[in-house]
Design an enzyme around this catalytic site. Structure first.
Site, PDB file in Angstrom:
ATOM      1  CB  VAL A  21      -0.955   0.015   1.217  1.00 28.64           C
ATOM      2  CG1 VAL A  21      -0.205   0.214   2.510  1.00 28.64           C
ATOM      3  CG2 VAL A  21      -2.031   1.079   1.057  1.00 28.64           C
ATOM      4  CB  SER A  22       1.833   3.618  -2.272  1.00 25.83           C
ATOM      5  OG  SER A  22       0.743   3.799  -3.147  1.00 25.83           O
ATOM      6  CB  THR A  23      -1.697   6.852  -1.426  1.00 23.34           C
ATOM      7  OG1 THR A  23      -2.694   6.084  -2.100  1.00 23.34           O
ATOM      8  CG2 THR A  23      -0.507   7.060  -2.348  1.00 23.34           C
ATOM      9  CD  GLN A  41      -2.370   2.371  -3.120  1.00 26.58           C
ATOM     10  OE1 GLN A  41      -1.706   2.034  -2.158  1.00 26.58           O
ATOM     11  NE2 GLN A  41      -1.892   2.367  -4.354  1.00 26.58           N
ATOM     12  CE1 TYR A  72      10.137   1.460   0.748  1.00 29.32           C
ATOM     13  CE2 TYR A  72       8.591   0.496   2.308  1.00 29.32           C
ATOM     14  CZ  TYR A  72       9.847   0.995   2.012  1.00 29.32           C
ATOM     15  OH  TYR A  72      10.805   1.035   2.996  1.00 29.32           O
TER      16      TYR A  72
END
Length: 474
Positions: free
Chosen positions: A9-11, A14, A48
């Site tokens: 997961v990055s943000t 999401q 990431y």
């Protein structure tokens, strides 16, 4: 069958879309259970981006695949693995397939154990990259639209500011802004980014400040109250922390260090000299000569005089070229003269004194924070003493509060030193005399650093005359 469950997961978006770490883990573990696979390991990349393969958990999983320790890789959705078609195909063909490792998606009807699954992955990878490119295009357009109106474009809040949700604008955080201002001043006086970071680290724990973040702070035009919109600068709706002249001076200094491998202390007056004619930077110029010691003569001159167009104009600088050794000897003599004349020191202090902004408001705010921190510590100690809690349960909290108390006290001490009368005439005289007494016995770099403790700048005038602006205050 050994299963690798990959989660990314990055943000925050999401998370809102149902792609949170916990959500992916829960669904993928349930998927493995439904298939009768109980031998699985989790590989989690939290925070990431999927636009490259530089992710710690992904790298670890790839190494395990190559070591034949993984039989199948399971993801929640293909774009969790990567949003770039090139990266997907690389992992699929050069990593998974090459090492007899199956790839499956829990929410998409394909797997690499069948020809149709391989074909579907190629098609979906194209759409994943298309989605990524469209997201970037929308974000870029939105950012430019906000910036054109003077609105901050978003992202991590810049150090030195707070975000006002109601007004939708940046507001100055005065404690952090004071640190930012001091960073700029330190840099112009010759300090390295690492030295500035170490200084700042002892005064705040609100943000990690290393040499990289210091570089970003020193080169970000946002601190002048402006915003970068493509190749243009626009006026922002936020208040400036750094004035334009100081910012531009730091950019010149930064470029000089970057392109000339600047070494602090290489010359005694490096970074301290200004032109008395046009106010520009003074540079060191060397001229080859068979009569000079070492084969070169060294001069100080204004950069605008030495580096200029070949055409003749009326506004060119004309301060002239002056022997470097002669100028440095004059500065040293002025210091030694001051060391022998107390009255002259007092006159220089009066002439060089600079006004200081009222720091009482910030000191009061810091004192209030200090009181809160001390009360918090006392409450914890009391609770431990009467047996309400165990010391082991709150040891980490106590350590953080102790560190916070020390940082706040350091900031209060700094502000107190910046008050209108922090240095007495007697202490200034002692400082000058100390430099005079030790001058002939210290290394060149130490001499350069000592000069910066008492000199703000040296103004070079015509005929080699100099005017020294001291760092003293009344």
């Amino acid at each position: 069958m050994k299963i690798a469950i990959y989660v990314r997961v990055s943000t925050d978006e999401q998370v809102k879309s149902g792609h949170s770490i916990d959500n992916q883990k829960e669904r993928l573990i349930a998927f493995c259970t439904s298939q009768g696979w109980d031998d699985y390991s989790l590989y989690i990349d939290d925070g990431y981006t999927g636009t490259n393969l530089n992710r710690p958990a992904l790298k670890r999983m790839v190494s395990h695949v190559e070591e034949k320790r993984v039989d199948a890789v399971i993801v929640y959705k293909l774009d969790r693995l990567s949003r770039r078609q090139q990266d997907v195909l690389y992992l699929l063909e050069d990593v998974f397939e090459k090492n007899d490792c199956v790839f499956k998606s829990a929410t998409e009807p394909f797997d690499t154990s069948t020809p149709l699954g391989k074909a579907m992955i190629g098609i979906l990878a194209v759409f994943a990259q298309l989605e990524r490119d469209m997201i970037i295009e929308r974000m870029t357009a939105g950012r430019r639209a906000r910036t054109s109106k003077g609105m901050w474009y978003g992202g991590r809040i810049p150090y030195g500011y707070n975000w006002d949700k109601e007004k939708q604008e940046l507001t100055v955080n005065h404690e952090q802004a004071r640190i930012v201002k001091h960073m700029y001043a330190m840099y112009l006086k010759g300090a390295s980014r690492l030295e500035i970071a170490e200084w700042a680290e002892s005064r705040t724990n609100e943000r990690v400040l290393n040499h990289s973040t210091v570089r970003d702070i020193l080169t970000r035009v946002l601190y002048t109250g402006k915003l970068q919109n493509k190749e243009q600068l626009v006026d922002g709706n936020h208040e400036a922390i750094i004035d334009t002249a100081t910012f531009e001076a730091v950019q010149r200094e930064y470029e000089k260090r970057r392109t000339t491998r600047f070494q602090k202390g290489k010359f005694l007056l490096t970074g301290l000299m200004k032109c008395g004619i046009c106010g520009g930077n003074v540079v060191n110029v060397k001229r080859k000569s068979k009569y000079a010691e070492g084969g070169y003569y060294h001069f100080y001159t204004c950069k605008d005089q030495h580096v200029r167009a070949k055409d003749t104009t009326n506004d060119k600088c004309w301060v002239g070229y002056h022997r470097r050794q002669m100028i440095e000897d004059k500065v040293i003599k002025r210091i030694k003269d001051l060391a022998l004349d107390d009255e002259l020191v007092k006159k220089e202090i009066e002439k060089s004194s600079t006004p200081h902004e009222d720091q009482s408001g910030l000191i009061n705010e810091l004192n209030e924070k200090l009181k809160e921190t001390v009360v918090g510590l006392e409450n914890l100690y009391e609770a431990i003493q009467i047996g309400e809690i165990k010391a082991s349960f709150v040891s980490g909290r106590i350590t953080k509060l102790e560190e916070e108390r020390e940082r706040i006290q350091t900031q209060i001490d700094d502000l107190s030193l910046d008050s209108p009368a922090p240095v007495s005439n007697e202490s200034v005289i002692r400082m000058i005399k100390k430099i005079h007494e030790s001058w002939d016995y210290i290394e060149e770099e130490e001499k350069s650093l000592l000069l910066r403790t008492v000199i703000d700048k040296v103004v070079l005038k015509k005929h080699g005359e100099i005017d020294i602006k001291w760092n003293f205050v009344n």
